[in-house]
Write an enzyme that holds these catalytic residues in place. Structure first.
Site, PDB file in Angstrom:
ATOM      1  N   SER A 138       0.869  -1.184   0.000  1.00 12.77           N
ATOM      2  CA  SER A 138       0.000   0.000   0.000  1.00 12.77           C
ATOM      3  C   SER A 138       0.897   1.222   0.000  1.00 12.77           C
ATOM      4  O   SER A 138       2.084   1.126   0.346  1.00 12.77           O
ATOM      5  CB  SER A 138      -0.855  -0.007   1.273  1.00 12.77           C
ATOM      6  OG  SER A 138      -1.484   1.235   1.460  1.00 12.77           O
ATOM      7  N   TYR A 151      -1.958  -1.216  10.786  1.00  9.71           N
ATOM      8  CA  TYR A 151      -2.015  -1.484   9.340  1.00  9.71           C
ATOM      9  C   TYR A 151      -0.718  -1.008   8.675  1.00  9.71           C
ATOM     10  O   TYR A 151      -0.083  -1.746   7.915  1.00  9.71           O
ATOM     11  CB  TYR A 151      -3.226  -0.774   8.735  1.00  9.71           C
ATOM     12  CG  TYR A 151      -3.374  -0.993   7.248  1.00  9.71           C
ATOM     13  CD1 TYR A 151      -3.735  -2.232   6.742  1.00  9.71           C
ATOM     14  CD2 TYR A 151      -3.141   0.048   6.342  1.00  9.71           C
ATOM     15  CE1 TYR A 151      -3.860  -2.444   5.374  1.00  9.71           C
ATOM     16  CE2 TYR A 151      -3.274  -0.151   4.983  1.00  9.71           C
ATOM     17  CZ  TYR A 151      -3.632  -1.390   4.487  1.00  9.71           C
ATOM     18  OH  TYR A 151      -3.752  -1.594   3.134  1.00  9.71           O
TER      19      TYR A 151
HETATM   20  N1  LIG Z   1      -8.714  -0.615  -0.882  1.00 10.95           N
HETATM   21  C1  LIG Z   1      -7.656   0.138  -0.718  1.00 10.95           C
HETATM   22  O1  LIG Z   1      -7.741   1.385  -0.685  1.00 10.95           O
HETATM   23  C2  LIG Z   1      -6.287  -0.483  -0.597  1.00 10.95           C
HETATM   24  C3  LIG Z   1      -5.176   0.347  -0.734  1.00 10.95           C
HETATM   25  C4  LIG Z   1      -3.906  -0.192  -0.624  1.00 10.95           C
HETATM   26  C5  LIG Z   1      -3.744  -1.534  -0.388  1.00 10.95           C
HETATM   27  N2  LIG Z   1      -4.836  -2.339  -0.257  1.00 10.95           N
HETATM   28  C6  LIG Z   1      -4.606  -3.753  -0.001  1.00 10.95           C
HETATM   29  O2  LIG Z   1      -5.222  -4.510  -1.003  1.00 10.95           O
HETATM   30  C7  LIG Z   1      -5.495  -5.828  -0.527  1.00 10.95           C
HETATM   31  C8  LIG Z   1      -6.896  -6.224  -0.932  1.00 10.95           C
HETATM   32  O3  LIG Z   1      -7.825  -5.376  -0.322  1.00 10.95           O
HETATM   33  P1  LIG Z   1      -9.106  -4.794  -1.061  1.00 10.95           P
HETATM   34  O4  LIG Z   1      -8.953  -3.335  -1.124  1.00 10.95           O
HETATM   35  O5  LIG Z   1      -9.366  -5.541  -2.296  1.00 10.95           O
HETATM   36  O6  LIG Z   1     -10.228  -5.065   0.049  1.00 10.95           O
HETATM   37  P2  LIG Z   1     -11.424  -6.124   0.132  1.00 10.95           P
HETATM   38  O7  LIG Z   1     -12.360  -5.919  -1.000  1.00 10.95           O
HETATM   39  O8  LIG Z   1     -11.941  -5.995   1.521  1.00 10.95           O
HETATM   40  O9  LIG Z   1     -10.695  -7.520  -0.074  1.00 10.95           O
HETATM   41  C9  LIG Z   1      -9.922  -8.107   0.926  1.00 10.95           C
HETATM   42  C10 LIG Z   1      -9.822  -9.578   0.654  1.00 10.95           C
HETATM   43  O10 LIG Z   1      -8.968 -10.168   1.637  1.00 10.95           O
HETATM   44  C11 LIG Z   1      -9.653 -11.278   2.172  1.00 10.95           C
HETATM   45  N3  LIG Z   1      -9.181 -11.631   3.509  1.00 10.95           N
HETATM   46  C12 LIG Z   1      -9.149 -10.876   4.640  1.00 10.95           C
HETATM   47  N4  LIG Z   1      -8.643 -11.591   5.655  1.00 10.95           N
HETATM   48  C13 LIG Z   1      -8.362 -12.824   5.165  1.00 10.95           C
HETATM   49  C14 LIG Z   1      -7.823 -14.012   5.704  1.00 10.95           C
HETATM   50  N5  LIG Z   1      -7.494 -14.112   6.982  1.00 10.95           N
HETATM   51  N6  LIG Z   1      -7.670 -15.078   4.895  1.00 10.95           N
HETATM   52  C15 LIG Z   1      -7.999 -15.031   3.589  1.00 10.95           C
HETATM   53  N7  LIG Z   1      -8.539 -13.944   3.008  1.00 10.95           N
HETATM   54  C16 LIG Z   1      -8.706 -12.857   3.803  1.00 10.95           C
HETATM   55  C17 LIG Z   1     -11.121 -10.898   2.158  1.00 10.95           C
HETATM   56  O11 LIG Z   1     -11.932 -12.048   2.321  1.00 10.95           O
HETATM   57  P3  LIG Z   1     -13.413 -11.983   2.949  1.00 10.95           P
HETATM   58  O12 LIG Z   1     -14.331 -11.582   1.841  1.00 10.95           O
HETATM   59  O13 LIG Z   1     -13.630 -13.372   3.447  1.00 10.95           O
HETATM   60  O14 LIG Z   1     -13.385 -10.962   4.049  1.00 10.95           O
HETATM   61  C18 LIG Z   1     -11.184 -10.287   0.772  1.00 10.95           C
HETATM   62  O15 LIG Z   1     -11.238 -11.298  -0.210  1.00 10.95           O
HETATM   63  C19 LIG Z   1      -5.252  -5.780   0.985  1.00 10.95           C
HETATM   64  O16 LIG Z   1      -4.004  -6.372   1.263  1.00 10.95           O
HETATM   65  C20 LIG Z   1      -5.210  -4.288   1.288  1.00 10.95           C
HETATM   66  O17 LIG Z   1      -4.416  -3.997   2.408  1.00 10.95           O
HETATM   67  C21 LIG Z   1      -6.108  -1.842  -0.353  1.00 10.95           C
END
Ligand SMILES: NC(=O)c1ccc[n+]([C@@H]2O[C@H](COP(=O)([O-])OP(=O)(O)OC[C@H]3O[C@@H](n4cnc5c(N)ncnc54)[C@H](OP(=O)(O)O)[C@@H]3O)[C@@H](O)[C@H]2O)c1
Length: 276
Positions: A138, A151
């Site tokens: 991130s 985080y």
């Molecule tokens: N959105 C942003 O602004 C942003 C920015 C920078 C980085 N990121 C990073 O991008 C990545 C994906 O996030 P996203 O934005 O796509 O959010 P998201 O839509 O909430 O997706 C997160 C995913 O991670 C899964 N997950 C969480 N805990 C888990 C575990 N213990 N075991 C297996 N799966 C798990 C969730 O599964 P469930 O559906 O079962 O909860 C979901 O599939 C993360 O690493 C996040 O830190 C996001």
């Protein structure tokens, strides 16, 4: 030869889009989810578009679940070309307000679980003499700010791990890439956990300000398919860079970090994020 990809956290957001992008590119894609009931949508699309997507349950917090899933994949395909460590979530609250239990839980998913997966996948890639590990970090993996230290530090740790892996695995032809998205419009903001501030917490206001600011930015956030496209383009490169930034917000902050001194950057960030 059929190429094989694994993507963690494929039930929504960046993982969902990345699994689809890899499968559309011709990868046999293991879209891993912690609960297969959440895979209906991606399976429908896979069926409609005739994509090679297989759902495997993998909970990044559960060592047994990781072992079973990776063993299943290796015994079925005998190779792994791309691993996207994407699963993650966000914990908000100051250092003093977040319990040690929650701090550790944040690191379990965003950091330790990834190490465990890499320990099982890297030997396969090393033997092949090829493979790409993509770690979804991130902008918060390079810039610290108040309100979300658990985080932020989990992502800083992931950045350090990834830099080490580039040397360790690079000598065997295995590449490591860090992805640094800015604010992406996903379920991240509805799934995030906010620590209950202590009754006398002096950090309530600043934490609320950060959360509000990030949620407002999320409305205008980049679409997760842009992250997927960046990942796809990066893994195709012969000599991928260590880092790929996604989103104008991330570009802006990281450019400022690069060109300013630490003191100048702190003042800049205070103005950008907390001046109102
Ligand atoms: N959105 C942003 O602004 C942003 C920015 C920078 C980085 N990121 C990073 O991008 C990545 C994906 O996030 P996203 O934005 O796509 O959010 P998201 O839509 O909430 O997706 C997160 C995913 O991670 C899964 N997950 C969480 N805990 C888990 C575990 N213990 N075991 C297996 N799966 C798990 C969730 O599964 P469930 O559906 O079962 O909860 C979901 O599939 C993360 O690493 C996040 O830190 C996001």
């Amino acid at each position: 030869m059929e190429k094989v990809a694994i993507v963690t956290g494929s039930s929504s957001g960046i993982g969902y889009e990345t699994s689809l992008a890899l499968a559309r590119e011709g990868f046999y894609t293991f879209a891993t989810v912690r609960n297969s009931k959440k895979a209906e949508k991606i399976l429908q699309i896979a069926k409609k578009e005739n994509l090679n997507i297989e759902i495997i349950e993998l909970d990044v917090d559960d060592e047994k679940s990781i072992s079973v899933a990776i063993e299943k994949i290796i015994s079925k395909k005998q190779r792994i070309d791309v691993l996207v460590n994407n699963a993650g979530w966000g914990l908000f609250g100051s250092v003093e307000d977040v319990s040690m239990k929650d701090f550790r839980a944040q690191f379990e998913t965003n950091f330790f679980g990834i190490i465990s997966i890499i320990q099982k996948v890297a030997p396969v890639m090393r033997k092949q003499g090829s493979g790409v590990i993509v770690n979804v970090s991130s902008v918060a993996g390079r810039i610290g700010f108040p309100g979300s230290p658990a985080y932020i530090s989990s992502k800083f740790a992931l950045e350090g791990l990834s830099e080490s892996l580039r040397y360790e695995l690079g000598q065997f032809g295995v590449k490591t890439i860090i992805i640094e998205p800015g604010v992406i419009k996903t379920n991240f903001f509805s799934s995030m956990k906010i620590a209950e501030p202590k009754p006398d917490s002096p950090y309530k206001e600043i934490t609320e300000k950060v959360i509000m600011g990030i949620k407002m930015m999320a409305e205008l956030g980049t679409h997760p398919s842009e992250v997927a496209t960046t990942i796809l383009n990066a893994i195709k490169e012969e000599n991928p860079r260590p880092r790929y930034i996604v989103g104008n917000d991330a570009q802006m902050f990281l450019e400022a970090k690069k060109t300013k001194t630490d003191a100048e950057f702190e003042n800049y960030l205070k103005k950008e994020l907390f001046s109102s």
